[in-house]
Design an enzyme around this catalytic site. Structure first.
Site, PDB file in Angstrom:
ATOM      1  N   ASP A 281      24.066 -25.577  58.224  1.00  3.63           N
ATOM      2  CA  ASP A 281      23.226 -25.421  58.303  1.00  3.63           C
ATOM      3  C   ASP A 281      22.448 -26.356  58.522  1.00  3.63           C
ATOM      4  O   ASP A 281      23.293 -28.074  58.567  1.00  3.63           O
ATOM      5  CB  ASP A 281      22.341 -24.603  57.360  1.00  3.63           C
ATOM      6  CG  ASP A 281      20.870 -24.265  57.301  1.00  3.63           C
ATOM      7  OD1 ASP A 281      20.552 -24.779  58.696  1.00  3.63           O
ATOM      8  OD2 ASP A 281      19.908 -23.898  56.885  1.00  3.63           O
ATOM      9  N   TRP A 282      21.544 -27.197  58.966  1.00  2.00           N
ATOM     10  CA  TRP A 282      21.084 -28.198  59.589  1.00  2.00           C
ATOM     11  C   TRP A 282      21.721 -29.598  58.317  1.00  2.00           C
ATOM     12  O   TRP A 282      21.306 -29.565  56.909  1.00  2.00           O
ATOM     13  CB  TRP A 282      19.442 -28.464  59.704  1.00  2.00           C
ATOM     14  CG  TRP A 282      18.744 -29.887  60.428  1.00  2.00           C
ATOM     15  CD1 TRP A 282      18.862 -31.033  59.252  1.00  2.00           C
ATOM     16  CD2 TRP A 282      18.307 -30.395  61.271  1.00  2.00           C
ATOM     17  NE1 TRP A 282      18.437 -31.458  60.096  1.00  2.00           N
ATOM     18  CE2 TRP A 282      17.845 -31.227  60.773  1.00  2.00           C
ATOM     19  CE3 TRP A 282      18.496 -29.497  62.588  1.00  2.00           C
ATOM     20  CZ2 TRP A 282      17.180 -31.451  62.629  1.00  2.00           C
ATOM     21  CZ3 TRP A 282      17.032 -29.809  63.688  1.00  2.00           C
ATOM     22  CH2 TRP A 282      16.888 -30.992  63.580  1.00  2.00           C
TER      23      TRP A 282
END
Ligand code: BGC
Length: 740
Positions: A281-282
Site C-alpha cells: 500500500d502507499w
C-alpha cells in the site's frame, strides 16, 4: 481439439490459457536474461504521478528521467490517454523498452460513477455488481488505465472506520460473493482484452479490523478468527483469478502486513497458490519504520521483499536499497527474480509488450466520456441500492401530482457529494452529476411546485438558514429532508468518533419536524450513521448512501414509486456509537440476554437495549412479503446427504417488488463456540403483487464447516438451526440433527 476447448473455457473465466501462459513464461525468461539487477529492481518500483495524490507526496527531481533509466515499473494516478502516452513515451526510450503499468483507484465507477461499494452491496445482486465493475473497467481502460486498485474486500464491523464505504460490509459469505463478482467484472473476458483491467484485491489482510475503527490501526486476533471471518473474501478472489493483491497498512498480531511472511508468502502465494503479484500500500514498506518493525528504509526493504511484497508503492525503499542488499548477500536474488517475473507476466498478459500503447486511443476515450447506456445503468443500480428503513404511514411512494413538495437540506443541490469518496474528479463534474433537486423536479407533475431550502451546511455550527427552511416547509404539502455526512467524511483516513449527522443537521430536522408537515428523510452517507432521534420521531426514512452520477434520478425513481425499493443492509446499524462493534453473527456468550431489555447479570449495557437500530439484512419495500410453508426435506441427516429447505414467499401488498430471502444456520454445540447465526445463502426474488413463489436452498455439510483451534476446517455432527427470513433478525427456525 480438446486443448482448444480447454483454452476457451479458461479464458472465459478470466484466466489465460495454458498454452499462452507457456509462451509468456518463455518470453519473460528471455527478457529477464537481458536485464541488469538495477533494471529488475526498477520493475518493482511504483511512483505516483504528480497530478493528483491519494497519499502523502514525495517529490522527485526527474521522474521521467528515472523511467528512461528503467527505474520504474508502474505509475499510479496517471489518468487520461494524453498523460499515459507521455509516460509510455519515456519508457520506450529506456534500454529494454519495458512498458509501464498504469494503476488507479477505480473503486465505484470511473466517468460514470455508481453507488459506493457498500451501497451497491445493499442490492444483494451479483449480476448488477459485476456489471458495474465491467462498465468501470470499460471506461477506465479507455482512459489508458491497466489496473484498478479494487476490489476492497476487507470485512468491516466498525462503522467508525471510514473505509467501510469501500467494502461489502460485515458478512463473510456475502462479502466473498461480492468480491468475486467485482473481480469478474473488472477482468471481464480476461487480461489481454481491450476492455479488461487487472483487479487488485485489497487490503491484505484484515485491514478492516483496526482497533477502535481508527484507520491504519493494529489488528490483534486469533488465527482462527482471521481464517474464519476475515480471509475468505480475499481467498475467493484468488479463486476468481484476480491478477494482483495489495497488502495493508496495519500490523497483524504484531507483524505489519507488508513485512508479514505468513500472510503473503506462506498463505497467499503458498497455500492459496496465487500467481499474480503483490503491491504494497502507499508507502507501507517505509511505514514499517514508525511501526517499530524496521530500523530504516534498508531494513524495511529487506523485510518486505522476504515477506513477499513484490512492488513498492511510493516508499522508494526498494529502488534505493535492494541492490545493496543483494550485493551484501542479505537478499537472495531469487526473491527479486520471482517478484519481477510476476510483474512482467502481467504486462505480457495485458498485451503491453505487443503494443505498449494498446490502451492509449483517443477515439475510445472520447466514446467512453459520456456513455448514455452506462448512465442508464447507474440510475438503475442507484435506485436498487436504496434501503427503505421506515415507511410507517405509507407516505411513500409520493404522488407526482402533490401540489407543493419541498426539498430541504445541504445535499438537495449538491453535486460531487453524490459521487462519494474515491471517485476521480473531472472538471465537468458539476454539470454531469444529477442533483437530488433536479432528479425530483424532472418527475414532478408540471402543475406541481418543488420548493428548496438548504437549511444548513454539511458540517458547521451555522443555524442562520434555519428560519428560511422552516418557512419553506410550512408552504409545502410534503417535505423531503436530505441529510447525512459529507462525501469526504467517509473514506480513507476518515474515521469518526461521532457518527451522527454532521454539524447542525439534526437540529434542523427537529425544527422542520415542529411544523408538523409529513417528512421523508433521505440519509446520505458512506457508513451506517447513528440517527436515533430521527428513528424515533420521523416515520419515513430511506438510506441513500452515495449513489453516483445519476443519484438524483435514482432517488426520484424510488420516491415516486417507479422503482420499489428492495435494498437490504449489508451492515448492522448501531443505536449509538457506544454499541460498536456490533454485528449479527456474534457468539452467544455464557450469559446472553433473554430479551432486548434484559439487564440481569447478562452481557448487555445497563443503559441501552440490546438489539441494533437496524439489523443486518434488513430493508423494507412498498409492498409486503408473507413467509409460509417452511419445509425441510428431513430433520435427521447423515454424512454427505443434502438437506433441502424451502419456504413460500407471497407478495401480500399492493405493489410488485423484490425481496431478498435469506438463509442462516446455527451450529448449536461445537468444539469451539459458534456464532448465533451465519448467512449461508440468499435468493433475490421479483414477485408481482399477489404472486407467490417457493424458494428452496440445498444445504450440504460443506455449509457447516468451520475452523477449530488447530485451524482444521471441518464440520461436526450435532444439532443445527436452519433459519429463513427477511432479515437476520426476522427468521423462521427449524432444527435438524446431522450425524457423520
Ligand atoms: C490506499 C489504497 C489505495 C492507494 C493508492 C492508499 O492510501 O490505502 O487503498 O489503493 O492509496 O491510491
Amino acid at each position: 481439439m480438446k486443448k482448444i476447448i480447454l483454452s476457451i473455457c479458461i479464458a472465459g473465466l478470466g484466466f489465460i490459457s495454458v498454452s499462452a501462459q507457456k509462451s509468456i513464461d518463455q518470453k519473460v525468461t528471455e527478457l529477464m536474461a537481458k536485464m541488469t539487477l538495477e533494471e529488475k529492481i526498477g520493475q518493482l518500483n511504483q511512483y505516483n504521478d504528480d497530478i493528483t495524490a491519494t497519499g502523502p507526496v514525495t517529490k522527485d527531481a526527474d521522474k521521467a528521467g528515472q523511467v528512461r533509466a528503467g527505474k520504474l515499473g508502474s505509475i499510479l494516478n496517471a489518468v487520461g490517454v494524453k498523460n499515459t502516452k507521455n509516460w509510455q513515451d519515456q519508457a520506450m526510450q529506456s534500454r529494454l523498452k519495458i512498458p509501464l503499468l498504469f494503476g488507479q483507484d477505480v473503486i465505484h465507477g470511473f466517468r460514470t460513477t455508481f453507488p459506493i461499494p457498500l451501497g451497491e452491496t445493499a442490492t444483494w445482486d451479483m449480476n448488477l455488481i459485476e456489471k458495474s465493475a465491467r462498465i468501470a473497467a470499460t471506461e477506465a481502460s479507455a482512459y489508458g488505465i491497466h489496473w484498478t486498485f479494487a476490489p476492497m474486500v476487507d470485512i468491516g464491523r466498525d462503522p467508525r472506520w471510514g473505509r467501510v464505504m469501500e467494502g461489502a460490509g460485515e458478512d463473510t459469505y456475502l462479502g466473498s460473493l461480492v468480491a468475486k463478482a467485482r473481480v469478474k467484472g473488472f477482468q471481464g473476458n480476461g487480461l489481454g482484452n481491450i476492455d479488461a483491467v487487472m483487479a487488485c484485491t485489497k487490503h491484505f489482510a484484515a485491514y478492516g479490523a483496526g482497533v477502535g475503527g481508527r484507520d491504519y490501526n493494529s489488528v490483534d486476533m486469533s488465527l482462527r478468527q482471521l481464517n474464519e471471518t476475515y480471509l475468505p473474501p480475499y481467498k475467493a478472489t484468488v479463486e476468481a483469478g484476480v491478477a494482483t493483491f495489495m497488502n495493508s497498512f496495519n500490523d497483524i498480531n504484531g507483524i505489519p502486513a507488508t513485512g508479514n511472511k505468513y500472510i503473503q508468502r506462506d498463505l497467499l502465494k503458498g497455500a492459496w497458490n496465487f500467481k499474480g503479484f503483490v503491491v504494497s500500500d502507499w508507502g507501507s514498506v517505509g511505514e514499517m519504520i514508525p511501526h517499530g518493525f524496521a530500523k530504516d528504509n534498508k531494513d524495511a526493504a529487506l523485510k518486505a521483499i522476504i515477506a513477499g511484497s513484490d512492488m513498492d508503492m511510493e516508499s522508494r525503499s526498494y529502488i534505493n536499497h535492494l541492490e545493496d542488499l543483494v550485493k551484501e548477500g542479505k537478499v537472495d536474488v531469487k526473491l527479486i527474480d520471482d517478484a519481477v517475473r510476476r510483474i512482467l507476466t502481467k504486462k505480457y498478459e495485458l498485451g503491453l509488450f505487443d503494443n505498449p500503447y494498446k490502451f492509449i486511443d483517443e477515439k475510445r476515450e472520447k466514446e467512453q466520456t459520456n456513455n448514455l447506456e452506462h448512465r442508464r445503468f447507474a440510475r438503475e443500480i442507484g435506485a436498487k441500492s436504496i434501503v427503505l428503513l421506515k415507511n410507517q404511514t405509507q407516505l411513500l411512494p409520493l404522488s407526482k401530482t402533490t401540489k407543493k413538495v419541498a426539498i430541504i437540506g445541504p445535499f438537495a443541490k449538491a453535486t460531487v457529494d453524490n459521487h462519494g469518496f474515491w471517485s476521480i474528479a473531472f472538471p465537468d463534474d458539476n454539470q454531469r452529476i444529477i442533483t437530488q433537486f433536479d432528479g425530483i423536479k424532472a418527475q414532478l407533475d408540471k402543475n406541481s411546485e418543488l420548493l428548496f431550502a438548504q437549511g444548513c451546511n454539511v458540517n458547521d455550527k451555522d443555524t442562520s438558514l434555519f428560519a428560511e427552511a422552516v418557512e419553506i416547509a410550512k408552504k409545502a404539502d410534503v417535505v423531503i429532508m436530505t441529510l447525512g455526512e459529507g462525501h469526504a467524511m467517509s473514506g480513507e483516513a476518515k474515521s469518526r468518533s461521532n457518527i451522527h449527522f454532521s454539524g447542525v443537521q439534526e437540529d434542523l430536522l427537529k425544527e422542520i419536524a415542529k411544523t408538523g408537515k409529513p417528512i421523508v428523510l433521505l440519509i446520505n452517507a458512506g457508513r451506517p450513521l447513528v440517527f436515533d432521534w430521527a428513528s424515533e420521531n420521523i416515520p419515513t426514512i430511506a438510506y441513500t448512501w452515495w449513489l453516483g452520477t445519476e443519484a438524483g434520478n435514482s432517488i426520484a425513481d424510488v420516491l415516486f414509486g417507479k422503482v420499489n425499493p428492495g435494498g437490504k443492509l449489508p451492515m448492522t446499524f448501531p443505536r449509538t456509537e457506544g454499541q460498536i462493534p456490533i454485528y449479527y453473527n456474534h457468539y452467544n456468550t455464557g450469559r446472553p440476554a433473554k430479551n432486548n431489555t434484559d439487564r440481569n447479570y447478562v452481557s448487555a449495557y445497563i443503559d441501552l437495549d440490546n438489539d441494533p437500530a437496524y439489523p443486518f439484512g434488513f430493508g423494507l419495500s412498498y409492498t409486503s412479503f408473507k413467509y409460509s410453508d417452511f419445509n425441510l426435506s428431513s430433520t435427521e441427516l447423515q454424512g454427505n446427504q443434502t438437506l433441502n429447505a424451502s419456504i413460500k414467499v407471497t407478495n401480500s401488498g399492493n405493489y410488485d417488488g423484490e425481496e431478498v430471502v435469506q438463509l442462516y444456520i446455527r451450529d448449536l454445540v461445537g468444539k469451539v463456540v459458534r456464532p448465533v447465526k451465519e448467512l449461508k445463502g440468499f435468493q433475490k426474488l421479483y414477485l408481482k403483487k399477489g404472486e407467490s413463489k417457493t424458494v428452496s436452498f440445498n444445504i450440504s455439510p460443506e455449509d457447516l464447516k468451520f475452523y477449530d483451534e488447530d485451524l482444521n476446517y471441518d464440520w461436526e455432527a450435532g444439532e443445527f438451526d436452519i433459519m429463513i427470513g427477511t432479515s437476520s433478525a426476522d427468521v423462521q427456525t427449524k432444527r435438524v440433527n446431522w450425524e457423520k
